[in-house]
Design a protein around this motif. Structure first.
Motif, PDB file in Angstrom:
ATOM      1  N   ARG A 146       1.833  -2.836  12.508  1.00  0.00           N
ATOM      2  CA  ARG A 146       2.501  -3.762  13.425  1.00  0.00           C
ATOM      3  C   ARG A 146       2.734  -5.126  12.771  1.00  0.00           C
ATOM      4  NH1 ARG A 146      -0.268  -2.640  17.230  1.00  0.00           N
ATOM      5  NH2 ARG A 146       1.158  -1.462  18.571  1.00  0.00           N
ATOM      6  N   LYS A 147       1.785  -5.580  11.994  1.00  0.00           N
ATOM      7  CA  LYS A 147       1.921  -6.878  11.339  1.00  0.00           C
ATOM      8  C   LYS A 147       3.049  -6.866  10.303  1.00  0.00           C
ATOM      9  CE  LYS A 147      -0.668 -10.299   8.662  1.00  0.00           C
ATOM     10  NZ  LYS A 147      -1.970 -10.619   8.004  1.00  0.00           N
ATOM     11  N   CYS A 148       3.120  -5.804   9.504  1.00  0.00           N
ATOM     12  CA  CYS A 148       4.168  -5.716   8.483  1.00  0.00           C
ATOM     13  C   CYS A 148       5.554  -5.588   9.118  1.00  0.00           C
ATOM     14  CB  CYS A 148       3.899  -4.530   7.560  1.00  0.00           C
ATOM     15  SG  CYS A 148       2.385  -4.676   6.580  1.00  0.00           S
ATOM     16  N   LEU A 149       5.658  -4.800  10.178  1.00  0.00           N
ATOM     17  CA  LEU A 149       6.953  -4.608  10.827  1.00  0.00           C
ATOM     18  C   LEU A 149       7.460  -5.881  11.493  1.00  0.00           C
ATOM     19  CD1 LEU A 149       6.447  -1.077  12.440  1.00  0.00           C
ATOM     20  CD2 LEU A 149       7.947  -1.661  10.521  1.00  0.00           C
ATOM     21  N   SER A 150       6.536  -6.683  11.995  1.00  0.00           N
ATOM     22  CA  SER A 150       6.943  -7.871  12.750  1.00  0.00           C
ATOM     23  C   SER A 150       7.124  -9.116  11.882  1.00  0.00           C
ATOM     24  CB  SER A 150       5.915  -8.166  13.844  1.00  0.00           C
ATOM     25  OG  SER A 150       4.632  -8.371  13.282  1.00  0.00           O
ATOM     26  N   THR A 151       6.559  -9.135  10.684  1.00  0.00           N
ATOM     27  CA  THR A 151       6.606 -10.354   9.878  1.00  0.00           C
ATOM     28  C   THR A 151       7.443 -10.241   8.606  1.00  0.00           C
ATOM     29  OG1 THR A 151       4.578  -9.713   8.713  1.00  0.00           O
ATOM     30  CG2 THR A 151       4.340 -11.072  10.695  1.00  0.00           C
ATOM     31  N   LYS A 201       0.834  -1.198   0.000  1.00  0.00           N
ATOM     32  CA  LYS A 201       0.000   0.000   0.000  1.00  0.00           C
ATOM     33  C   LYS A 201       0.877   1.259   0.000  1.00  0.00           C
ATOM     34  CE  LYS A 201      -0.547   0.115   5.060  1.00  0.00           C
ATOM     35  NZ  LYS A 201      -1.508   0.010   6.164  1.00  0.00           N
ATOM     36  N   THR A 202       0.298   2.344  -0.528  1.00  0.00           N
ATOM     37  CA  THR A 202       0.977   3.634  -0.555  1.00  0.00           C
ATOM     38  C   THR A 202       0.308   4.679   0.337  1.00  0.00           C
ATOM     39  OG1 THR A 202      -0.334   4.297  -2.485  1.00  0.00           O
ATOM     40  CG2 THR A 202       1.813   3.257  -2.913  1.00  0.00           C
ATOM     41  N   LYS A 203      -0.832   4.312   0.938  1.00  0.00           N
ATOM     42  CA  LYS A 203      -1.551   5.235   1.823  1.00  0.00           C
ATOM     43  C   LYS A 203      -2.164   4.430   2.966  1.00  0.00           C
ATOM     44  CE  LYS A 203      -4.258   8.345   0.031  1.00  0.00           C
ATOM     45  NZ  LYS A 203      -5.453   8.976  -0.622  1.00  0.00           N
ATOM     46  N   CYS A 204      -1.972   4.890   4.182  1.00  0.00           N
ATOM     47  CA  CYS A 204      -2.540   4.230   5.350  1.00  0.00           C
ATOM     48  C   CYS A 204      -3.894   4.878   5.656  1.00  0.00           C
ATOM     49  CB  CYS A 204      -1.603   4.359   6.552  1.00  0.00           C
ATOM     50  SG  CYS A 204      -2.178   3.455   8.012  1.00  0.00           S
ATOM     51  N   MET A 205      -4.964   4.072   5.574  1.00  0.00           N
ATOM     52  CA  MET A 205      -6.322   4.589   5.751  1.00  0.00           C
ATOM     53  C   MET A 205      -6.764   4.589   7.206  1.00  0.00           C
ATOM     54  SD  MET A 205      -7.005   5.105   2.550  1.00  0.00           S
ATOM     55  CE  MET A 205      -8.766   5.290   2.400  1.00  0.00           C
ATOM     56  N   MET A 206      -6.002   3.976   8.091  1.00  0.00           N
ATOM     57  CA  MET A 206      -6.316   3.911   9.522  1.00  0.00           C
ATOM     58  C   MET A 206      -7.694   3.294   9.755  1.00  0.00           C
ATOM     59  SD  MET A 206      -5.069   4.344  12.447  1.00  0.00           S
ATOM     60  CE  MET A 206      -5.597   4.386  14.155  1.00  0.00           C
ATOM     61  N   LYS A 207      -7.958   2.143   9.078  1.00  0.00           N
ATOM     62  CA  LYS A 207      -9.218   1.445   9.291  1.00  0.00           C
ATOM     63  C   LYS A 207      -9.145   0.479  10.466  1.00  0.00           C
ATOM     64  CE  LYS A 207     -10.923   1.697   4.541  1.00  0.00           C
ATOM     65  NZ  LYS A 207     -11.394   0.914   3.386  1.00  0.00           N
ATOM     66  N   SER A 208      -7.954   0.172  10.912  1.00  0.00           N
ATOM     67  CA  SER A 208      -7.783  -0.724  12.062  1.00  0.00           C
ATOM     68  C   SER A 208      -6.794  -0.095  13.021  1.00  0.00           C
ATOM     69  CB  SER A 208      -7.296  -2.108  11.584  1.00  0.00           C
ATOM     70  OG  SER A 208      -6.036  -1.987  10.951  1.00  0.00           O
ATOM     71  N   SER A 209      -6.670  -0.706  14.159  1.00  0.00           N
ATOM     72  CA  SER A 209      -5.761  -0.189  15.199  1.00  0.00           C
ATOM     73  C   SER A 209      -4.412  -0.889  15.136  1.00  0.00           C
ATOM     74  CB  SER A 209      -6.390  -0.385  16.578  1.00  0.00           C
ATOM     75  OG  SER A 209      -6.624  -1.769  16.815  1.00  0.00           O
ATOM     76  N   ASP A 210      -3.996  -1.289  13.917  1.00  0.00           N
ATOM     77  CA  ASP A 210      -2.739  -2.014  13.767  1.00  0.00           C
ATOM     78  C   ASP A 210      -1.546  -1.070  13.649  1.00  0.00           C
ATOM     79  OD1 ASP A 210      -1.266  -4.426  13.456  1.00  0.00           O
ATOM     80  OD2 ASP A 210      -1.101  -4.003  11.309  1.00  0.00           O
ATOM     81  N   CYS A 211      -1.781   0.204  13.424  1.00  0.00           N
ATOM     82  CA  CYS A 211      -0.687   1.146  13.213  1.00  0.00           C
ATOM     83  C   CYS A 211       0.079   1.373  14.508  1.00  0.00           C
ATOM     84  CB  CYS A 211      -1.212   2.477  12.690  1.00  0.00           C
ATOM     85  SG  CYS A 211      -2.015   2.341  11.081  1.00  0.00           S
ATOM     86  N   VAL A 212       1.397   1.382  14.386  1.00  0.00           N
ATOM     87  CA  VAL A 212       2.246   1.676  15.556  1.00  0.00           C
ATOM     88  C   VAL A 212       2.152   3.154  15.906  1.00  0.00           C
ATOM     89  CG1 VAL A 212       4.620   1.650  16.402  1.00  0.00           C
ATOM     90  CG2 VAL A 212       3.800  -0.225  14.975  1.00  0.00           C
ATOM     91  N   ILE A 213       2.091   4.019  14.906  1.00  0.00           N
ATOM     92  CA  ILE A 213       1.941   5.461  15.109  1.00  0.00           C
ATOM     93  C   ILE A 213       0.477   5.809  14.848  1.00  0.00           C
ATOM     94  CG2 ILE A 213       2.697   7.743  14.343  1.00  0.00           C
ATOM     95  CD1 ILE A 213       5.280   6.433  13.394  1.00  0.00           C
ATOM     96  N   LYS A 214      -0.203   6.284  15.839  1.00  0.00           N
ATOM     97  CA  LYS A 214      -1.629   6.579  15.719  1.00  0.00           C
ATOM     98  C   LYS A 214      -1.844   7.886  14.979  1.00  0.00           C
ATOM     99  CE  LYS A 214      -2.503   2.956  18.207  1.00  0.00           C
ATOM    100  NZ  LYS A 214      -3.078   1.751  17.571  1.00  0.00           N
ATOM    101  N   HIS A 215      -2.760   7.877  14.021  1.00  0.00           N
ATOM    102  CA  HIS A 215      -3.125   9.087  13.276  1.00  0.00           C
ATOM    103  C   HIS A 215      -4.632   9.026  13.042  1.00  0.00           C
ATOM    104  CE1 HIS A 215      -3.051   6.513   9.608  1.00  0.00           C
ATOM    105  NE2 HIS A 215      -2.006   5.969  10.213  1.00  0.00           N
ATOM    106  N   ALA A 216      -5.356   9.263  14.095  1.00  0.00           N
ATOM    107  CA  ALA A 216      -6.817   9.136  14.059  1.00  0.00           C
ATOM    108  C   ALA A 216      -7.421  10.179  13.137  1.00  0.00           C
ATOM    109  CB  ALA A 216      -7.382   9.293  15.468  1.00  0.00           C
ATOM    110  N   GLY A 217      -8.231   9.684  12.170  1.00  0.00           N
ATOM    111  CA  GLY A 217      -8.956  10.580  11.269  1.00  0.00           C
ATOM    112  C   GLY A 217      -8.104  11.214  10.201  1.00  0.00           C
TER     113      GLY A 217
END
Length: 321
Positions: free
Chosen positions: A112-117, A72-88
């Motif tokens: 978090r999943k991409c960084l750890s796997t 992906k090229t854009k993080c949509m923040m649809k889940s709470s998987d992001c290590v850095i929170k950017h709500a909205g």
């Protein structure tokens, strides 16, 4: 008698089977379609290359980095998987990345999943071209896998290698351990094995799969299903001695070839010289013949033979006394 399956149970079993196949297909992504091996065009120098954090040619950072794991090229923040929170807020560019992979040299998003796997399952972890022995950091092109031996190939050698990959190292299709016809071929070892010698005590054959190679453990294939060919020698192996340099005395072969060519050229020159000498001799003979004729005419010009038949005189023209 076993119980008859209901419709709901059949649907549940079919769904679980489809989910299992989907998970297996996700794990077995084609190397050319993997996000860390995707094609990228630099924003600055406009040169096409593999997906990288920095351009291989001008070292510039790309405006829209691609995640090496999820693509992906854009993080949509649809889940709470992001290590850095950017709500909205949708994050793009360097605000989306979280690390750089040491193997594929590409950005990894801050999920978090991409960084750890990704680092554990990066398909380019040990990617080194089997022909030129270059890794990802040594060239800017993409990495491919051979369709036959499944070795890594760079973008420069992929077609040349695959064109000559189905060539055995032997001159016949016989088994390397006996004199029988080899029915199983290993495309990494470039060798054939019969039904008895393809069995190995080291590498065990899994159920439903083809037997592994007893040398390297790579999965073998049926020789009749491949377009296998044997090794063909373009040079004579017996031309050079044992002390000759190069592979199997090829250096002596080239020396003999060059000397024979030089000898032929010398023979042609000698023949040409002989032809020229013969032409010169013929010209000299012709000139000498002309000179001799002229001298002969000069000598007999003052000779008077009287009245002869050649001078136009005939005996019947004589006047009778």
């Amino acid at each position: 008698m076993p119980k008859k399956k209901t419709g709901a149970r059949k649907k549940a079993e079919n769904r679980r089977e489809r989910e299992k196949q989907i998970r297996a297909s996700r794990a077995n992504i084609d190397l050319a379609k993997h996000p860390c091996n995707a094609s990228m065009e630099c924003d600055k120098c406009q040169r096409r290359q593999k997906n990288r954090a920095f351009c291989y040619f001008c070292n510039s950072v790309q405006k829209l980095p691609i995640c090496a794991q999820c693509g992906k090229t854009k993080c949509m923040m649809k889940s709470s998987d992001c290590v850095i929170k950017h709500a909205g807020v949708y994050s793009t560019g360097l605000a989306m990345v979280g690390a750089i992979c040491d193997f594929c040299e590409a950005w990894v998003c801050h999920g978090r999943k991409c960084l750890s796997t990704h680092a554990c399952m990066c398909p380019l972890a040990d990617a080194e071209c089997v022909e030129c022995e270059r890794s990802v950091w040594d060239h800017g092109g993409r990495i491919f896998a051979c369709s036959f031996c499944h070795d890594f190939l760079c973008e420069d050698d992929q077609f040349e290698h695959q064109a000559s990959c189905q060539v055995l190292e032997a001159e016949t299709f016989k088994c390397v351990s006996c004199n029988r016809l080899g029915q199983h071929s290993c495309l990494r070892c470039k060798a054939c094995f019969c039904d008895d010698h393809v069995r190995s005590k080291v590498f065990k054959q899994e159920k439903g799969k083809k037997p592994p190679c007893p040398k390297c453990g790579h999965e073998t294939q049926q020789t009749k299903d491949l377009s296998m060919s044997t090794r063909s020698l373009k040079f004579g192996r017996q031309t050079g001695g044992e002390d000759a340099d190069g592979a199997s005395g090829y250096d002596a072969y080239w020396k003999n070839l060059s000397s024979s060519k030089a000898g032929e050229a010398g023979d042609h020159e000698d023949e040409y010289d002989e032809y020229e000498a013969e032409d010169d001799d013929e010209d000299d003979n012709d000139e000498r013949g002309k000179d001799s004729d002229s001298e002969a005419t000069d000598v007999f010009s003052n000779l008077n033979l009287g009245r002869t038949y050649a001078s136009g005189y005939a005996h019947y023209e004589e006047s009778e006394d």
